[in-house]
Design an enzyme around this catalytic site. Structure first.
Site, short mmCIF file in Angstrom:
data_model
loop_
_atom_site.label_atom_id
_atom_site.label_comp_id
_atom_site.label_asym_id
_atom_site.label_seq_id
_atom_site.Cartn_x
_atom_site.Cartn_y
_atom_site.Cartn_z
N ARG A 121 0.83 -1.20 0.00
CA ARG A 121 0.00 0.00 0.00
C ARG A 121 0.87 1.26 0.00
O ARG A 121 0.57 2.25 -0.64
CB ARG A 121 -0.84 -0.03 1.28
CG ARG A 121 -2.21 0.54 1.15
CD ARG A 121 -2.88 0.53 2.50
NE ARG A 121 -3.59 -0.70 2.81
CZ ARG A 121 -4.79 -1.00 2.32
NH1 ARG A 121 -5.38 -0.21 1.47
NH2 ARG A 121 -5.39 -2.11 2.67
N HIS A 131 -18.60 11.63 1.41
CA HIS A 131 -19.04 10.36 1.97
C HIS A 131 -20.56 10.32 1.97
O HIS A 131 -21.21 11.30 2.37
CB HIS A 131 -18.50 10.21 3.41
CG HIS A 131 -18.88 8.91 4.02
ND1 HIS A 131 -18.24 7.72 3.71
CD2 HIS A 131 -19.86 8.59 4.90
CE1 HIS A 131 -18.81 6.74 4.38
NE2 HIS A 131 -19.79 7.24 5.11
N THR A 183 -8.48 12.82 7.34
CA THR A 183 -7.48 12.58 8.39
C THR A 183 -7.24 11.07 8.42
O THR A 183 -7.99 10.32 7.79
CB THR A 183 -8.01 13.07 9.76
OG1 THR A 183 -9.25 12.42 10.01
CG2 THR A 183 -8.18 14.58 9.80
C1 GRF Z 1 -20.40 8.46 -4.04
O1 GRF Z 1 -21.58 8.01 -3.45
C2 GRF Z 1 -19.45 8.97 -2.99
O2 GRF Z 1 -20.08 9.58 -1.91
C3 GRF Z 1 -18.76 7.71 -2.54
O3 GRF Z 1 -18.61 6.95 -3.71
C4 GRF Z 1 -19.60 7.31 -4.65
C5 GRF Z 1 -18.89 7.74 -5.89
O4 GRF Z 1 -19.76 8.00 -6.96
N1 GRF Z 1 -17.53 8.02 -1.83
P1 GRF Z 1 -19.21 8.66 -8.29
O5 GRF Z 1 -18.06 7.80 -8.80
O6 GRF Z 1 -18.79 10.05 -8.00
O7 GRF Z 1 -20.39 8.61 -9.24
#
Ligand code: GRF
Length: 208
Positions: free
Chosen positions: A58, A102, A134
C-alpha cells in the site's frame, strides 16, 4: 487554484465538479476501467491510471499516486469515489488540502453500504458529508452536509439516488469555499466558514 481529483468508478461527482465550472488539472484512478476517466478525457483533462495490483505494498502504491498528483502541484486533492484505504503517510502529506465526499451524515455510517445500513436502522434523515481527510477513516473535519428525508417506500436504490443528487450539490460548493480561502480548521478541529451568510450555514434538507 489547482485541483486534482481521484476516482475509482463512475465519476458522477467528478462530472458535477466539472459541470459547476470548476477547473480540474488532472484525474487519477487506481482502476483503468473507471467510467469517470472518460468523463475527464472527453473534456481534454489529463488522466493517470495507477493500478494498485502492480504494487507490492500500500505504501509503494500510495507513493506512486502521490508522485502523479504532485506533478500538477495542486492546491487541493479531492477524493470522489476513490475506493482505496489511504496510508497515514499519504494523508499527512496532504494535510489540510485533501477532501472526501461520503454518502452519509457523518459521524453516522462510516465505511461502506451506508444506504442499506441507514434503511435497516430506520433513520428518518440521511444524507452526505464533505470533510477534510485525516488518518481515521471518514472522521475528518466536516465542511458541509446535506440532509435527505428517508421515505417509507425507499429502497437502497431510491435513497442512493437522492443522496447522490445532494452530493452533486455540496461537493462543488465545498471546493469553491476552499478555493475562496474561506475554510479554516479551528483549534478544536472544527471547520469554520468565514464570512458565511445565514443560508450558507444552514443544513440543506431536500425532499423527494
Ligand atoms: C459516491 O456516493 C461517494 O459519496 C462515494 O462513492 C460514490 C462515488 O460515486 N464516496 P461517483 O463515482 O462520484 O459517481
Amino acid at each position: 487554484m489547482k485541483l486534482v481529483v481521484l476516482i475509482s468508478g463512475r465519476g458522477s461527482n467528478l462530472q458535477a465538479i466539472l459541470d459547476a465550472g470548476i477547473p480540474v488539472a488532472a484525474v487519477v484512478s487506481n482502476n483503468a476501467a473507471a467510467a469517470g476517466l472518460r468523463v475527464a478525457q472527453e473534456r481534454g483533462i489529463p488522466t493517470h491510471v495507477i493500478a494498485h495490483a502492480d504494487f507490492a505494498s500500500r505504501l509503494e502504491f500510495d507513493r506512486a499516486v502521490q508522485q502523479a498528483i504532485d506533478a500538477y502541484v495542486p492546491d487541493l486533492v479531492a477524493l470522489a469515489g476513490y475506493m482505496r484505504i489511504l496510508t497515514d503517510a499519504f494523508v499527512h502529506h496532504y494535510t489540510g488540502r485533501l477532501i472526501n465526499i461520503h454518502p452519509s451524515l457523518l459521524p453516522s455510517f462510516t465505511g461502506l453500504q451506508t444506504h442499506a445500513r441507514a434503511l435497516s436502522d430506520g433513520v428518518k434523515i440521511h444524507g452526505c458529508t464533505v470533510h477534510f481527510v485525516t488518518p481515521a477513516l471518514d472522521h475528518g473535519p466536516i465542511i458541509i452536509q446535506a440532509a435527505v428525508a428517508v421515505e417509507a417506500a425507499d429502497t437502497v436504490e431510491t435513497l442512493q439516488q437522492r443522496v447522490l443528487a445532494a452530493e452533486h450539490r455540496i461537493y462543488p460548493q465545498a471546493i469553491r469555499w476552499f478555493f475562496e480561502g474561506r475554510l479554516r480548521i479551528d483549534d478544536s478541529g472544527r471547520v469554520n466558514l468565514s464570512c458565511a451568510t445565514a443560508s450558507e450555514q444552514s443544513v440543506w434538507v431536500t425532499g423527494g
